[in-house]
Design an enzyme around this catalytic site. Structure first.
Site, short mmCIF file in Angstrom:
data_model
loop_
_atom_site.label_atom_id
_atom_site.label_comp_id
_atom_site.label_asym_id
_atom_site.label_seq_id
_atom_site.Cartn_x
_atom_site.Cartn_y
_atom_site.Cartn_z
N LYS A 22 0.83 -1.22 0.00
CA LYS A 22 0.00 0.00 0.00
C LYS A 22 0.86 1.26 0.00
CE LYS A 22 -1.89 1.76 3.99
NZ LYS A 22 -1.78 3.21 4.21
N ASN A 23 1.80 1.32 0.94
CA ASN A 23 2.51 2.59 1.12
C ASN A 23 3.53 2.87 0.02
OD1 ASN A 23 0.88 3.14 3.26
ND2 ASN A 23 2.35 2.52 4.83
N CYS A 117 -5.66 7.71 8.92
CA CYS A 117 -5.91 7.22 10.29
C CYS A 117 -5.66 8.32 11.32
CB CYS A 117 -5.01 6.03 10.60
SG CYS A 117 -5.35 4.60 9.58
N ARG A 122 -0.53 14.85 12.95
CA ARG A 122 0.24 14.37 11.79
C ARG A 122 0.69 15.59 10.98
NH1 ARG A 122 -2.21 8.77 9.43
NH2 ARG A 122 -0.15 8.74 8.50
N ASP A 305 3.41 0.25 12.27
CA ASP A 305 2.15 -0.28 11.72
C ASP A 305 1.88 -1.71 12.20
OD1 ASP A 305 1.89 2.14 10.51
OD2 ASP A 305 2.56 1.47 8.54
N ARG A 397 -9.11 -0.05 3.49
CA ARG A 397 -8.15 0.93 2.97
C ARG A 397 -6.79 0.28 2.71
NH1 ARG A 397 -6.87 4.82 6.78
NH2 ARG A 397 -5.32 5.23 5.19
N1 EPU Z 1 6.36 14.15 11.17
C1 EPU Z 1 6.58 15.48 11.44
N2 EPU Z 1 6.54 16.38 10.39
C2 EPU Z 1 6.31 15.97 9.12
C3 EPU Z 1 6.09 14.62 8.85
C4 EPU Z 1 6.12 13.72 9.90
O1 EPU Z 1 6.80 15.86 12.59
O2 EPU Z 1 6.30 16.84 8.24
C5 EPU Z 1 6.41 13.17 12.28
C6 EPU Z 1 5.07 12.48 12.48
O3 EPU Z 1 4.22 13.22 13.32
C7 EPU Z 1 5.48 11.14 13.08
C8 EPU Z 1 6.84 10.87 12.40
O4 EPU Z 1 7.28 12.12 11.91
O5 EPU Z 1 5.70 11.31 14.45
C9 EPU Z 1 6.78 9.87 11.27
O6 EPU Z 1 5.80 10.27 10.31
P1 EPU Z 1 5.91 9.88 8.76
O7 EPU Z 1 5.94 11.13 7.98
O8 EPU Z 1 7.01 8.89 8.58
O9 EPU Z 1 4.53 9.16 8.52
P2 EPU Z 1 3.62 9.24 7.22
O10 EPU Z 1 4.48 9.37 6.02
O11 EPU Z 1 2.53 10.22 7.40
C10 EPU Z 1 3.68 6.71 6.69
C11 EPU Z 1 2.66 5.62 6.51
C12 EPU Z 1 2.09 5.23 7.87
C13 EPU Z 1 3.22 4.80 8.80
C14 EPU Z 1 4.29 5.89 8.88
C15 EPU Z 1 5.51 5.48 9.67
C16 EPU Z 1 1.80 6.14 4.33
C17 EPU Z 1 0.68 6.61 3.50
N3 EPU Z 1 1.61 6.11 5.65
O12 EPU Z 1 2.99 7.81 7.25
O13 EPU Z 1 1.27 4.11 7.61
O14 EPU Z 1 2.72 4.57 10.09
O15 EPU Z 1 4.73 6.25 7.55
O16 EPU Z 1 6.08 4.33 9.13
O17 EPU Z 1 2.84 5.77 3.81
C18 EPU Z 1 -0.53 2.65 7.87
O18 EPU Z 1 -0.20 2.14 6.79
O19 EPU Z 1 -1.38 2.16 8.65
C19 EPU Z 1 0.10 3.92 8.27
C20 EPU Z 1 -0.39 4.73 9.21
#
Ligand code: EPU
Length: 427
Positions: A22-23, A117, A122, A305, A397
């Site tokens: 997915k990701n 989620c 976020r 995850d 999803r």
């Molecule tokens: N963060 C910041 N600023 C940013 C971006 C992130 O402070 O601009 C912080 C977040 O608050 C968090 C940490 O950095 O504490 C990591 O966030 P990340 O950006 O890595 O998460 P994401 O890209 O929004 C993706 C996956 C998530 C998964 C996380 C961590 C997708 C669409 N989502 O989220 O997947 O938990 O990486 O591996 O790729 C899931 O699949 O169930 C899911 C939630």
């Protein structure tokens, strides 16, 4: 509304085939915009986040043809819009990848604040920091994110936090930027490497994905290609835990065992047998589960995850386990549901202390988010008797055909339509 009806207590046995990640898919689909031509994307999982991404591409002007259940031909040569509709943006977190892809190709993009989620705050400050460093000007007003650049130029960007989304968005925006872009303190997840491989197959010059520094030499143009997405690490891990929690014996096919190592190591430590083959793993549990200490970390650490799934497993272990969530502020909301099933778990901030119990009781349940939903399915499969799980759209999803795949493993689970939420719980 739909719900799952689950008669638990049956050890899962047999083989399950894992779909595409997915990701990775939700970043690679927006990345096809950069081709300005025809790509064939294979091993796409049939999940609602992928369908929403395809719909966004189509609304932006892409020509999309389904070649098979998991392959799509996507021609982005006629894409001429740069605004993603609010409704689709808000359906999933990953709509933010359209910012990087549209900015990269057209120098502008508009996307509503993404949904996804509810795991606590976020922020997207690191995404915006990267766009600004590359020459973009951004504004966030009334829940709408706008980015614009006269021209994009290479930049040296040090991320303040390791972010999967910011790393991949910066890669998308930088492929055409003039000169060299260096991204430091980046995420190393398998899907980051998959996106880099896809961009390179289209003619980009991206180097270092999988390490904590990625270098991108801007190129003038990309071309279409055929690309097959990697298997989903978390879907695979979910079936591995389901096998362990039900005392079963399951071979999980179409996986990259190396990507599963953080999960395999913990399952072995919990007393399960995990055998690795070229593109499959076999998980068996015959004895008691041992307690563990787990802390979620960016890759190659234990993936956040998988945290809800492991908490379910450890609620059945002989002794005290400690699970620390270090990525998301609010990822223990499902614990209340487990407590209704008889689990003994105390959450203090980011730490859950789990006293193992002999068995979980069936209960009416509600999925609070995608992985929590999958974890509650596993809990219900392990609990002797009838459980009902509501709000299963969260699960759709990210998991293709979960009900059918579990039925093939011998589970007694079915999906039914419900007119309204009917959850009842004895007080
Ligand atoms: N963060 C910041 N600023 C940013 C971006 C992130 O402070 O601009 C912080 C977040 O608050 C968090 C940490 O950095 O504490 C990591 O966030 P990340 O950006 O890595 O998460 P994401 O890209 O929004 C993706 C996956 C998530 C998964 C996380 C961590 C997708 C669409 N989502 O989220 O997947 O938990 O990486 O591996 O790729 C899931 O699949 O169930 C899911 C939630």
């Amino acid at each position: 509304m739909e719900k799952f009806i689950i008669h638990g207590g049956i050890p899962l046995k047999g083989e399950v085939t894992i779909g595409g990640a997915k990701n990775a898919a939700v970043a690679i689909l927006p990345a096809t915009i950069l081709a300005g031509g025809k790509c064939v994307i294979e091993n796409l999982p049939c999940i609602s986040d992928v369908m929403a991404s395809l719909q966004i591409l189509s609304e932006l002007g892409a020509d999309i043809r389904m070649l098979s259940r998991s392959s799509y031909a996507i021609d982005t040569s006629r894409v001429d819009l740069t605004e993603v509709s609010n409704e689709l943006s808000r359906q999933m977190r990953a709509s933010y990848y359209f910012l990087g892809a549209l900015l990269g190709r057209f120098g502008q993009a508009q996307v509503a604040m993404p949904g996804g989620c509810n795991l606590g705050p976020r922020p997207i400050d690191q995404h915006l920091k990267a766009f600004t460093a590359l020459g973009g000007v951004d504004s966030v007003e009334y829940g709408m994110i706008r980015v614009k650049a006269e021209s994009l130029h290479g930049a040296h960007i040090f991320f303040d936090t390791v972010s999967v989304g910011a790393t991949m968005n910066a890669m998308l925006a930088a492929v055409f930027a003039d000169g060299l872009t260096v991204l430091e303190n980046v995420a190393r997840e398998p899907h980051v490497v998959d996106l880099a491989n896809f961009l390179n197959m289209m003619g980009a010059d991206v180097y270092g994905a999988g390490t904590d520094v990625i270098k991108i030499h801007g190129v003038q143009r990309l071309h279409g290609c055929t690309y097959s997405i990697i298997p989903d690490q978390i879907e695979a891990g979910s079936y591995m835990v389901a096998a362990a929690a039900t005392g079963g014996d399951v071979t999980v096919r179409n996986v990259t065992p190396k990507h599963l190592e953080p999960i395999s190591v913990k399952l072995r430590a919990a007393g399960c047998e995990v055998e690795e083959f070229d593109d499959s793993v076999r998980v068996r549990r015959t004895g008691a589960l041992q307690p563990l200490k787990i802390k979620t970390m960016p890759h190659p650490g234990f993936p956040t995850d998988m945290q809800p799934l492991m908490t379910v497993l450890l609620s059945l272990a002989k002794g005290t386990s400690i699970v620390t969530e270090s990525i998301w502020e609010n990822r223990f909301r499902y614990v209340d549901e487990l407590i209704h099933m008889g689990a003994n778990i105390k959450v203090d901030g980011q730490v859950a202390v789990i006293e193992g119990v002999d068995h979980l009781r069936p209960a009416p349940l509600r999925a609070t988010d995608l992985r929590a939903g999958a974890a509650l399915v596993v809990a219900a499969l392990a609990a002797d008797g009838l459980s009902e799980l509501e709000e299963t759209s969260h699960i759709d999803r990210g998991y293709e055909n979960m009900v059918e795949k579990l039925q093939d493993l011998g589970a007694d689970i079915r999906r039914i339509e419900t007119p309204i939420a009917t959850i009842t719980r004895a007080m």
